[in-house]
Design a protein around this motif. Structure first.
Motif, mmCIF file in Angstrom:
data_model
loop_
_atom_site.group_PDB
_atom_site.id
_atom_site.type_symbol
_atom_site.label_atom_id
_atom_site.label_comp_id
_atom_site.label_asym_id
_atom_site.label_seq_id
_atom_site.Cartn_x
_atom_site.Cartn_y
_atom_site.Cartn_z
ATOM 1 N N UNK A 36 30.824 23.115 21.273
ATOM 2 C CA UNK A 36 31.767 22.407 22.719
ATOM 3 C C UNK A 36 30.450 22.248 23.495
ATOM 4 N N UNK A 37 29.037 22.367 22.838
ATOM 5 C CA UNK A 37 27.829 21.663 23.962
ATOM 6 C C UNK A 37 26.862 22.776 24.330
ATOM 7 N N UNK A 38 25.284 22.425 24.313
ATOM 8 C CA UNK A 38 24.320 23.387 24.545
ATOM 9 C C UNK A 38 23.644 22.975 26.409
ATOM 10 N N UNK A 39 23.601 24.060 26.398
ATOM 11 C CA UNK A 39 22.792 23.703 28.225
ATOM 12 C C UNK A 39 21.129 24.517 28.246
ATOM 13 N N UNK A 40 20.148 24.465 29.269
ATOM 14 C CA UNK A 40 19.481 25.433 29.205
ATOM 15 C C UNK A 40 19.852 25.855 30.175
#
Length: 233
Positions: free
Chosen positions: A80-84
Motif C-alpha cells: 500500500x505504501x511506504x513512509x518515514x
C-alpha cells in the motif's frame, strides 16, 4: 450420552460411551462444537485480508515503514505504501485508497486481520466498517495468529530487503513495486500447488523431445536480485 441413559435407568460406564464414539469416528462433544483459530481462518479465507507493517532502513539513514495487505485465499499481496512518518493521516488515506482499489477490482472483503500496532489509528476501523469490512485483532504478542501476513513479511525480507542496498524512499518504492509484481505474477507458492496468485500452473510438458530441447529465457529484476524464467517465444 451417559447422563441421558442414566435418566432412563440404564447404567453405562463412561469408557463404554467413549468406545462407541471412537468406533463411529466421532470426537467428544466439546471438540465437535469448538472452532479453532485455524478453522476460522480457513472458513473465512475467501473474504479475508490481512495487514501489517514492516520496517527497513535505507542508506541515507532513514527508517521506512511499509504497509501491505494480503488476500488469504489467493495470497495476492498489495504493497500500500511506504513512509518515514506513519502518521494517522497517512494510514487513513492509504486505507481509503485500498477500499477504492478493492471496489474497482470487485473484491468483496468482509474481514481484515491485523495486530494491535499503535500505528493503526481507530478511525481506520471505522473507514473499513463503512465499506463492510470488519476488523479482527490478533492477540497481544501473538504473530502466529496473522501467520499468512507474517510469512509474506519474512519472504519480503529474505528475498528483497536483506539483499538490496536501498538508497532512499524513492528507490525503496521502486523495489517494492518490482517485488510485488514478481510475487503475484511469477513466484511459485507451495500453498497454491506451485501456482502464483495471478498465474495458474501451466500444463506439464509430455513430449520427451520438447523437454530435451527446451529454450528457456531468464529475466532479471532489480539487477539480478530476482529471477524469472520462461519459455522463449
Amino acid at each position: 450420552m451417559q447422563g441421558e441413559l442414566t435418566t432412563l435407568g440404564i447404567k453405562v460406564a463412561p469408557s463404554t460411551v467413549w468406545e462407541i464414539l471412537r468406533q463411529e469416528g466421532l470426537d467428544p462433544a466439546p471438540e465437535r462444537a469448538s472452532t479453532t483459530w485455524a478453522d476460522f481462518l480457513r472458513s473465512q479465507a475467501d473474504a479475508m485480508l490481512a495487514a501489517d507493517f514492516l520496517e527497513t532502513n535505507t542508506l541515507n539513514g532513514q527508517r521506512q515503514y511499509i504497509l501491505a495487505v494480503i488476500e488469504h485465499a489467493t495470497r495476492c499481496v498489495r504493497v500500500l505504501g511506504t513512509t518515514a512518518y506513519p502518521s494517522a493521516s497517512w494510514v487513513i488515506q492509504t486505507i481509503r485508497n485500498l477500499v477504492m482499489d478493492l471496489n474497482d477490482a470487485d473484491y468483496r472483503a468482509r474481514l481484515l486481520l491485523r495486530d494491535r500496532d499503535g500505528k493503526f489509528p481507530a478511525l481506520m476501523d471505522e473507514i473499513l466498517a463503512e465499506a463492510g469490512i470488519k476488523t479482527v485483532l490478533t492477540g497481544i504478542r501473538m504473530p502466529r495468529m496473522n501467520s499468512i501476513m507474517e510469512r509474506w513479511v519474512q519472504s519480503c525480507r529474505h528475498e528483497l530487503l536483506d539483499r538490496c542496498l536501498l538508497w532512499n524512499e524513492h528507490h525503496l518504492r521502486h523495489a517494492l513495486r518490482e517485488y510485488e509484481h514478481f510475487y503475484n505474477q511469477h513466484r511459485a507458492h507451495q500453498a497454491l500447488a506451485q501456482a502464483a496468485p495471478l498465474r495458474t500452473v501451466p500444463d506439464p510438458i509430455t513430449d520427451p523431445e520438447q523437454i530435451i530441447d527446451l529454450n528457456v529465457r531468464r529475466r532479471d529484476r532489480l539487477g539480478g536480485v530476482l529471477h524469472e524464467y520462461s519459455h522463449a517465444a
